[in-house]
Design a protein around this motif. Structure first.
Motif, PDB file in Angstrom:
ATOM      1  N   PRO A  10      57.901 -40.808  46.483  1.00  0.00           N
ATOM      2  CA  PRO A  10      58.087 -38.902  45.709  1.00  0.00           C
ATOM      3  C   PRO A  10      57.419 -39.525  44.242  1.00  0.00           C
ATOM      4  O   PRO A  10      57.730 -40.591  43.139  1.00  0.00           O
ATOM      5  N   LEU A  11      56.470 -38.804  44.189  1.00  0.00           N
ATOM      6  CA  LEU A  11      55.791 -38.368  42.892  1.00  0.00           C
ATOM      7  C   LEU A  11      56.625 -37.891  41.691  1.00  0.00           C
ATOM      8  O   LEU A  11      57.278 -37.470  41.676  1.00  0.00           O
ATOM      9  N   PRO A  12      56.303 -38.434  40.337  1.00  0.00           N
ATOM     10  CA  PRO A  12      57.704 -37.915  39.143  1.00  0.00           C
ATOM     11  C   PRO A  12      56.756 -36.167  39.503  1.00  0.00           C
ATOM     12  O   PRO A  12      55.898 -36.040  38.915  1.00  0.00           O
ATOM     13  N   LEU A  13      57.943 -35.478  38.896  1.00  0.00           N
ATOM     14  CA  LEU A  13      58.009 -34.562  39.364  1.00  0.00           C
ATOM     15  C   LEU A  13      57.364 -33.570  37.446  1.00  0.00           C
ATOM     16  O   LEU A  13      56.022 -32.583  37.681  1.00  0.00           O
ATOM     17  N   VAL A  14      58.091 -34.755  36.426  1.00  0.00           N
ATOM     18  CA  VAL A  14      56.907 -34.270  35.431  1.00  0.00           C
ATOM     19  C   VAL A  14      56.558 -35.432  34.755  1.00  0.00           C
ATOM     20  O   VAL A  14      57.736 -36.713  34.332  1.00  0.00           O
ATOM     21  N   ASP A  15      55.331 -35.557  34.225  1.00  0.00           N
ATOM     22  CA  ASP A  15      54.812 -36.723  33.792  1.00  0.00           C
ATOM     23  C   ASP A  15      55.993 -36.914  32.038  1.00  0.00           C
ATOM     24  O   ASP A  15      56.009 -35.770  31.400  1.00  0.00           O
ATOM     25  N   ASP A  16      56.265 -38.234  31.512  1.00  0.00           N
ATOM     26  CA  ASP A  16      57.671 -38.349  30.049  1.00  0.00           C
ATOM     27  C   ASP A  16      56.897 -37.671  29.439  1.00  0.00           C
ATOM     28  O   ASP A  16      57.655 -37.428  28.154  1.00  0.00           O
ATOM     29  N   GLN A  17      55.746 -37.247  29.147  1.00  0.00           N
ATOM     30  CA  GLN A  17      55.382 -37.328  27.678  1.00  0.00           C
ATOM     31  C   GLN A  17      54.864 -35.529  27.677  1.00  0.00           C
ATOM     32  O   GLN A  17      54.152 -35.672  26.833  1.00  0.00           O
ATOM     33  N   ALA A  18      55.056 -35.315  29.080  1.00  0.00           N
ATOM     34  CA  ALA A  18      54.819 -34.280  28.947  1.00  0.00           C
ATOM     35  C   ALA A  18      55.781 -32.886  28.169  1.00  0.00           C
ATOM     36  O   ALA A  18      56.370 -33.508  26.827  1.00  0.00           O
ATOM     37  N   THR A  19      55.150 -31.848  27.206  1.00  0.00           N
ATOM     38  CA  THR A  19      56.062 -31.562  26.356  1.00  0.00           C
ATOM     39  C   THR A  19      55.965 -29.703  26.547  1.00  0.00           C
ATOM     40  O   THR A  19      54.676 -29.143  27.553  1.00  0.00           O
TER      41      THR A  19
END
Length: 178
Positions: A10-19
Motif C-alpha cells: 500500500p502507498l502512504p495515504l498522505v505525504d509526511d510533509q503534507a500540510t
C-alpha cells in the motif's frame, strides 16, 4: 519491481510533509494553524496551539478525557482529524471560564470535590456543560446517562453527579445528589 510499483504494497495515504491550513474558532477566538492532515484535533490543541487543559489518555475514544465541544456537541478530540474541524467552533475547558470567573460547572466540581488526580476532569466538565445545555435540570439518572463515555479511574462518580446537580441549581450550598 520497486516497492512503489508493487501493487501489493500500500502507498502512504498522505505525504509526511503534507500540510493543511486549519481555520476554526477556539474558545471564541478565530484560530489558524498549519497542521498535518492526519493530526488529531487533540494533538493540534495540545501540541500546536498549547491548550493543554484537554487531556489525552487512551487515544482511542474510550475514556473521554479529551472531550471538547465541537459546534456545541461533546466529542472525543482524539478521534477527530484536525482538518475535520475546519470552520468549527471548538470549546475546551480553558474556554469555559470568563476571565478569572469560573463557569458554574467548574465551580461546582471544585465545591463538591469532584476532582481527584484531575486527568479526567476537563472531559467530565465539558460533558457536564453540554449536558446542562441540553437538560438544564437533570435527574441523577440523566446525569449518569449523559456522562457516559467519561471514565474516572480514581474514584466513583457520586461527587461528579453531586457537582452536576449543584451546577444545575447554581447554588452555593451542599453537594448531595438524591
Amino acid at each position: 519491481m520497486t516497492l512503489s510499483s508493487n501493487p501489493f504494497v500500500p502507498l502512504p495515504l498522505v505525504d509526511d510533509q503534507a500540510t493543511y491550513r486549519l481555520s476554526c474558532t477556539l474558545n471564541g477566538k478565530p484560530v489558524e494553524a498549519t497542521v498535518h492532515p492526519l493530526s488529531t484535533l487533540l494533538e493540534v490543541l495540545r501540541e500546536d496551539l498549547r491548550y493543554t487543559g484537554t487531556k489525552g489518555a487512551c487515544h482511542e475514544g474510550e475514556c473521554g478525557s479529551c472531550t471538547v465541544l465541537v459546534d456545541g456537541v461533546p466529542m472525543n478530540s482524539c478521534l477527530i482529524l484536525a482538518p475535520q474541524a475546519q470552520g468549527a467552533e471548538i470549546v475546551t475547558v480553558e474556554g469555559l471560564a470568563d476571565g478569572q470567573t469560573l463557569d458554574r460547572v467548574q465551580e461546582a466540581f471544585l465545591a463538591c470535590g469532584a476532582v481527584q488526580c484531575g486527568y479526567c476532569t476537563p472531559g467530565l466538565v465539558i460533558s457536564a456543560k453540554a449536558l446542562l445545555e441540553k437538560i438544564p435540570d437533570p435527574t441523577p439518572e440523566e446525569i449518569r446517562k449523559g456522562m457516559e463515555g467519561n471514565i474516572c479511574r480514581c474514584t466513583g462518580y457520586v461527587k461528579v453527579v453531586d457537582a452536576v446537580v449543584q451546577a444545575a441549581k447554581a447554588s452555593a450550598g451542599g453537594c448531595h445528589a438524591e
